[in-house]
Write an enzyme that holds these catalytic residues in place. Structure first.
Site, PDB file in Angstrom:
ATOM      1  N   ASP A   1      97.330  21.819 -12.537  1.00  0.00           N
ATOM      2  CA  ASP A   1      97.978  22.786 -11.631  1.00  0.00           C
ATOM      3  C   ASP A   1      98.422  24.038 -12.385  1.00  0.00           C
ATOM      4  O   ASP A   1      99.238  23.963 -13.306  1.00  0.00           O
ATOM      5  CB  ASP A   1      99.179  22.131 -10.936  1.00  0.00           C
ATOM      6  CG  ASP A   1      98.733  21.029  -9.985  1.00  0.00           C
ATOM      7  OD1 ASP A   1      97.883  21.310  -9.123  1.00  0.00           O
ATOM      8  OD2 ASP A   1      99.207  19.886 -10.129  1.00  0.00           O
TER       9      ASP A   1
ATOM     10  N   ASP B   1      95.964  20.758 -18.669  1.00  0.00           N
ATOM     11  CA  ASP B   1      96.804  20.637 -17.483  1.00  0.00           C
ATOM     12  C   ASP B   1      95.948  21.072 -16.280  1.00  0.00           C
ATOM     13  O   ASP B   1      94.967  21.799 -16.446  1.00  0.00           O
ATOM     14  CB  ASP B   1      98.016  21.558 -17.642  1.00  0.00           C
ATOM     15  CG  ASP B   1      98.787  21.734 -16.355  1.00  0.00           C
ATOM     16  OD1 ASP B   1      99.107  20.718 -15.728  1.00  0.00           O
ATOM     17  OD2 ASP B   1      99.057  22.892 -15.969  1.00  0.00           O
TER      18      ASP B   1
END
Ligand code: XBP
Ligand code: MG
Length: 233
Positions: free
Chosen positions: A10, A8
């Site tokens: 953010d 991922d």
């Protein structure tokens, strides 16, 4: 056998949400909108993944008399926000989270492949790799799957499935890295083992189902990760 790591972006690679929040607020100001997202407001709004979806959810929470933005105005405002976010990262001031650079370098040296599965756009992944690695995204990662390429954003598994398809690997050959409960659910739904490093905005969320929850990726080696993957396979 562990073949790839899928990250991922953010909150996991870097604490980006304050830069996103600043970019939203500057875009609102530039448009003359009276919207302003405080930290507290933004914490609630993060329950809606995706910037356009988040603006729509915010608008839906306003009183009936408030001015409504049409879908194309939301899209335009979001494009302006993305440009401002790029400028913020371009001017420096954002670092990778502790342990990220080391793990990615060790994984690369150990022959693992590297991918991204993110709700944000490819443009924002580019801004991040240029800012933090001084490299293009395709140099750092073998596959990039972004939120604007799939029908359903996290917590749906689509973006992880797209990353797996681009890697040409089954989920039990990979480990996902996430910072949020929404991202964890997406990765689990795609059948991946998940390592969670909670970020400032996701501390205290429910990480049930994670293979490992750690403060940071510091000290985590590809060999330890191979054991995590092996235990779950
Ligand atoms: C991140 C997000 C994103 C960013 C904003 O979720 O929800 O919406 O806050 O990005 P995750 P955009 O880390 O789970 O992928 O404005 O580009 O959508
Ligand atoms: Mg995240």
């Amino acid at each position: 056998r562990l073949a790839a790591l899928i990250f991922d972006v953010d909150g996991t690679l870097a604490e980006t949400e304050e830069a996103h929040r600043a970019a939203f607020n500057r875009a609102f100001d530039a448009r003359g909108l009276s919207w302003h997202w405080s930290r507290e407001t933004y914490r609630d709004l993060l329950r809606t993944p995706g910037g356009k979806e988040r603006m729509r959810a915010f608008q839906d929470s306003l009183p009936d008399a408030a001015r409504r933005l049409a879908a194309d105005e939301i899209a335009q405002l979001h494009a302006e926000k993305t440009a401002i976010y790029g400028d913020i990262l371009n001017s420096g001031g954002l670092d990778l989270r502790p342990g990220v650079a080391g793990l990615i370098a060790a994984a690369r040296a150990g022959g693992l492949r590297l991918a991204v599965a993110t709700t944000t756009s490819r443009a924002n992944v580019t801004a991040l790799t240029r800012c933090c690695w001084r490299q293009e995204p395709d140099t750092v990662f073998d596959a990039i799957a972004a939120g604007d390429e799939v029908a359903a954003k996290k917590p749906a598994p689509d973006v992880y499935r797209l990353a797996l398809a681009r890697l040409g690997l089954p989920p039990d050959a990979c480990i996902a890295f996430e910072d949020s409960a929404i991202g964890l659910r997406a990765a689990l739904a795609a059948g991946l083992p998940v390592v969670v490093t909670p970020s400032t905005y996701t501390q205290g969320e429910d990480f049930t189902g994670a293979a490992l929850v750690a403060d940071s990726l510091t000290g985590l080696t590809p060999a330890q990760l191979a054991r995590i993957g092996g235990d779950l396979a």
